[in-house]
Design a protein around this motif. Structure first.
Motif, PDB file in Angstrom:
ATOM      1  N   LEU A 101     -16.988 -33.492  15.630  1.00 30.64           N
ATOM      2  CA  LEU A 101     -17.101 -32.731  14.378  1.00 30.64           C
ATOM      3  C   LEU A 101     -15.784 -32.751  13.611  1.00 30.64           C
ATOM      4  CD1 LEU A 101     -19.110 -29.629  15.673  1.00 30.64           C
ATOM      5  CD2 LEU A 101     -20.000 -31.527  14.334  1.00 30.64           C
ATOM      6  N   THR A 102     -14.687 -32.572  14.327  1.00 29.37           N
ATOM      7  CA  THR A 102     -13.375 -32.553  13.681  1.00 29.37           C
ATOM      8  C   THR A 102     -13.032 -33.902  13.066  1.00 29.37           C
ATOM      9  OG1 THR A 102     -12.642 -30.882  15.275  1.00 29.37           O
ATOM     10  CG2 THR A 102     -10.944 -32.040  14.038  1.00 29.37           C
ATOM     11  N   VAL A 103     -13.292 -34.980  13.816  1.00 32.11           N
ATOM     12  CA  VAL A 103     -13.032 -36.324  13.294  1.00 32.11           C
ATOM     13  C   VAL A 103     -13.867 -36.556  12.038  1.00 32.11           C
ATOM     14  CG1 VAL A 103     -13.249 -38.794  13.763  1.00 32.11           C
ATOM     15  CG2 VAL A 103     -12.386 -37.271  15.531  1.00 32.11           C
TER      16      VAL A 103
ATOM     17  N   GLY B  20     -20.031 -33.559  11.304  1.00 29.87           N
ATOM     18  CA  GLY B  20     -18.763 -33.095  10.755  1.00 29.87           C
ATOM     19  C   GLY B  20     -18.486 -33.690   9.387  1.00 29.87           C
ATOM     20  N   TYR B  21     -18.844 -34.956   9.206  1.00 24.83           N
ATOM     21  CA  TYR B  21     -18.661 -35.626   7.914  1.00 24.83           C
ATOM     22  C   TYR B  21     -19.457 -34.921   6.820  1.00 24.83           C
ATOM     23  CZ  TYR B  21     -18.332 -39.522   4.606  1.00 24.83           C
ATOM     24  OH  TYR B  21     -18.079 -40.288   3.496  1.00 24.83           O
ATOM     25  N   CYS B  22     -20.714 -34.623   7.103  1.00 20.16           N
ATOM     26  CA  CYS B  22     -21.564 -33.956   6.102  1.00 20.16           C
ATOM     27  C   CYS B  22     -21.092 -32.533   5.812  1.00 20.16           C
ATOM     28  CB  CYS B  22     -23.015 -33.940   6.576  1.00 20.16           C
ATOM     29  SG  CYS B  22     -23.779 -35.574   6.659  1.00 20.16           S
ATOM     30  N   THR B  23     -20.396 -31.925   6.770  1.00 23.84           N
ATOM     31  CA  THR B  23     -19.876 -30.577   6.549  1.00 23.84           C
ATOM     32  C   THR B  23     -18.773 -30.576   5.498  1.00 23.84           C
ATOM     33  OG1 THR B  23     -20.373 -29.998   8.850  1.00 23.84           O
ATOM     34  CG2 THR B  23     -18.803 -28.592   7.674  1.00 23.84           C
ATOM     35  N   GLY B  24     -17.906 -31.603   5.505  1.00 19.15           N
ATOM     36  CA  GLY B  24     -16.744 -31.567   4.630  1.00 19.15           C
ATOM     37  C   GLY B  24     -16.776 -32.480   3.432  1.00 19.15           C
ATOM     38  N   VAL B  25     -17.824 -33.302   3.287  1.00 12.80           N
ATOM     39  CA  VAL B  25     -17.772 -34.345   2.264  1.00 12.80           C
ATOM     40  C   VAL B  25     -18.022 -33.832   0.849  1.00 12.80           C
ATOM     41  CG1 VAL B  25     -20.217 -35.002   2.344  1.00 12.80           C
ATOM     42  CG2 VAL B  25     -18.470 -36.737   1.832  1.00 12.80           C
ATOM     43  N   VAL B  26     -18.699 -32.687   0.681  1.00 12.66           N
ATOM     44  CA  VAL B  26     -19.069 -32.242  -0.668  1.00 12.66           C
ATOM     45  C   VAL B  26     -17.972 -31.437  -1.354  1.00 12.66           C
ATOM     46  CG1 VAL B  26     -21.536 -32.227  -0.129  1.00 12.66           C
ATOM     47  CG2 VAL B  26     -20.186 -30.151   0.200  1.00 12.66           C
TER      48      VAL B  26
END
Length: 531
Positions: free
Chosen positions: A213-215, A76-82
């Motif tokens: 994933l949400t976290v 989840g982190y890699c999904t939203g970090v960029v």
């Protein structure tokens, strides 16, 4: 204990029977009632003794929570970090290529390079999903979880080193590695959690994959803020920060157990399966509950113990409806608009009348709302059936998306339309996490028995990543062409999920997959039971 229970109940039953018979004045009634009551109380007391409740052992908690924080959270982190540092990363790509190769990219070439960097994560997810079944079946659920952690760790190293080394190649490699890990996580982790947990424990543990994933997305939104690590000098640290979770949570990996069902049914290692069950459930070696679980596994192994291939799963008519449920749920989740809202939420908030800084904090607020609603998942899954939750979630997601599209399309008519748009987004996020968010990740584990489970969930994961890719590649173009009306197809998707659930999806809560399989064995001709 059992004999004492029977004697107490029998004495109580004799007294009750005697009074009833005296009132009726018939000696034959006394004899009949006593006989029936003895039978019922014997069965009740025996069942009470046999049905020892599984314990929440430290082995179970460590494995489930460790893999959730060490694998699903980083995905989840890699999904939203960029999203936030994208501007700085593009500029760095231009500078790095110029410094190392004396290559000056045009605006179109730079846009293509950035699209490649973003898309490699989704491509890796699809490829990882395809390999998930073979890895989980051949090596086991536990080694599959280890491979997820290994790929995530290597990806974090690539992200950390890419900026100091001025290597765009390492950035691309890191995105590909974490994408492969993400595909494996979506395909294998819900299955691993489901097979570790007892039937009574699955409702609490099933939503953990979606919750992780949400976290991860929310943590990424916080650390990728321009004022934290999202600036031009530290964005590579923001990309690699999830490695701390991987390192901490995989440190005790030797203590993580293997799936007892995989050991018993797929590999036939019955002694090891019994040992793992004792660790996970807290059963004694001579426990009747332990023997009951082993008997259930033996029955399932007798039916079919060889893992199914993709071709076998796709060609089996009895699996068509369960496959359709997994495909529609996972694909519908991605096409429902949740990713589009989070990908472009800042621009949406700006269009709704907020300033740049306000839009950034509103985006963070939306992520926190998403997290707060997701944390209700384990409670909801334990207390409510799956069907009502999915029906409620998909219907109101359809309603709020439709209202949001209409309000955004005509936002200039009334001043309060801007506030209404923001309210619709937040309400949509809340009801999304009631069903559409958590359910698709684990519904396959509740529909399929062990033999076809890994292949079916891998195929569902492929659909998940393909639909994610479709949203990422087509949404900007459609938004330019249709404006706010681009959310109407998302609303329609939610409506289709609602209608499909109403007609075809059986209730799976509290049922073993062997009980659910006959309910969907007739494909689309299956009649949904009333309960």
């Amino acid at each position: 204990m059992e004999a004492s229970c029977r004697m107490d109940k029998q004495h109580e039953g004799d007294s009750l029977t005697f009074r009833n018979a005296a009132q009726m004045g018939r000696d034959s009634a006394k004899s009949l009632v006593r006989q029936q009551f003895r039978s019922v109380t014997y069965n009740t007391c025996t069942t009470r003794v046999i049905q020892e409740q599984p314990k929440w052992s430290w082995t179970l908690k460590l494995a489930v929570y460790g893999t959730s924080l060490g694998a699903t959270l980083p995905v989840g982190y890699c999904t939203g970090v960029v999203n936030s540092p994208a501007v700085h990363m593009r500029a760095w790509c231009q500078e790095a290529l110029l410094a190392r190769y004396d290559l000056q990219l045009s605006a179109d070439a730079l846009e293509l390079l950035w699209a490649t960097v973003v898309s490699l994560f989704l491509v890796g997810g699809a490829v990882g999903s395809m390999t998930g079944a073979s890895i989980a079946n051949r090596f086991g659920r536990r080694p599959a979880a280890f491979i997820c952690g290994l790929l995530l760790g290597l990806g974090a190293i690539c992200f950390y080193a890419c900026r100091p080394l001025r290597s765009v190649e390492l950035l691309c490699l890191g995105r590909l590695l974490v994408g492969l890990a993400a595909g494996l996580v979506i395909a294998c982790m819900p299955m691993y959690h489901s097979e570790l947990a007892a039937l009574q424990q699955r409702s609490k543990l099933a939503p953990l994959c979606g919750l992780g994933l949400t976290v991860g997305v929310v943590v990424a939104q916080v650390f990728s803020l321009q004022t934290v690590l999202g600036g031009p000098e530290h964005w590579h640290l923001a990309l690699a920060l999830y490695g701390i979770f991987v390192l901490v949570c995989y440190a005790p990996f030797r203590c993580y157990p293997e799936s007892p069902k995989w050991l018993y049914i797929v590999k036939g290692r019955k002694v090891e399966a019994a040992q793992q069950l004792q660790l996970l459930r807290g059963y004694a070696r001579d426990s009747e509950a332990l023997q009951a679980e082993l008997r259930d596994m033996e029955e399932e192994a007798r039916v079919k113990s060889t893992p199914s291939s993709y071709a076998q799963v796709l060609s089996n008519p009895q699996l068509r409806l369960p496959l359709a449920i997994v495909f529609i749920y996972l694909g519908g989740q991605q096409l429902s608009g949740i990713n589009a809202i989070f990908y472009y939420s800042v621009s949406i908030f700006r269009r709704a009348g907020l300033s740049s800084q306000q839009a950034e904090f509103a985006n963070l607020g939306a992520g926190c709302t998403n997290l707060a609603a997701a944390m209700l998942g384990p409670i909801l899954m334990e207390r409510f059936n799956r069907r009502p939750l999915m029906l409620f979630s998909s219907f109101f997601c359809c309603v709020f998306l439709f209202l949001f599209a209409m309000l955004l399309q005509f936002i200039d008519l009334y001043s309060w339309f801007a506030l209404a748009c923001i309210v619709c987004i937040f309400l949509y996020i809340v009801v999304f996490q009631f069903g559409l968010g958590p359910l698709p990740f684990f519904i396959g584990a509740e529909l399929f028995e062990v033999a076809p489970r890994s292949a079916a969930m891998s195929l569902g994961s492929v659909v998940y990543w393909l639909c994610n890719l479709i949203i990422g590649m087509t949404f900007p173009t459609l938004q330019s062409a249709w404006g706010a009306l681009v959310f109407l197809p998302c609303s329609l998707t939610c409506l289709l999920v609602f209608m499909f659930t109403l007609r075809y999806v059986p209730e799976t809560r509290g049922r073993d997959p062997s009980e659910v399989a006959p309910l969907v064995a007739d494909g689309f001709k299956s009649k949904r039971p009333r309960h």
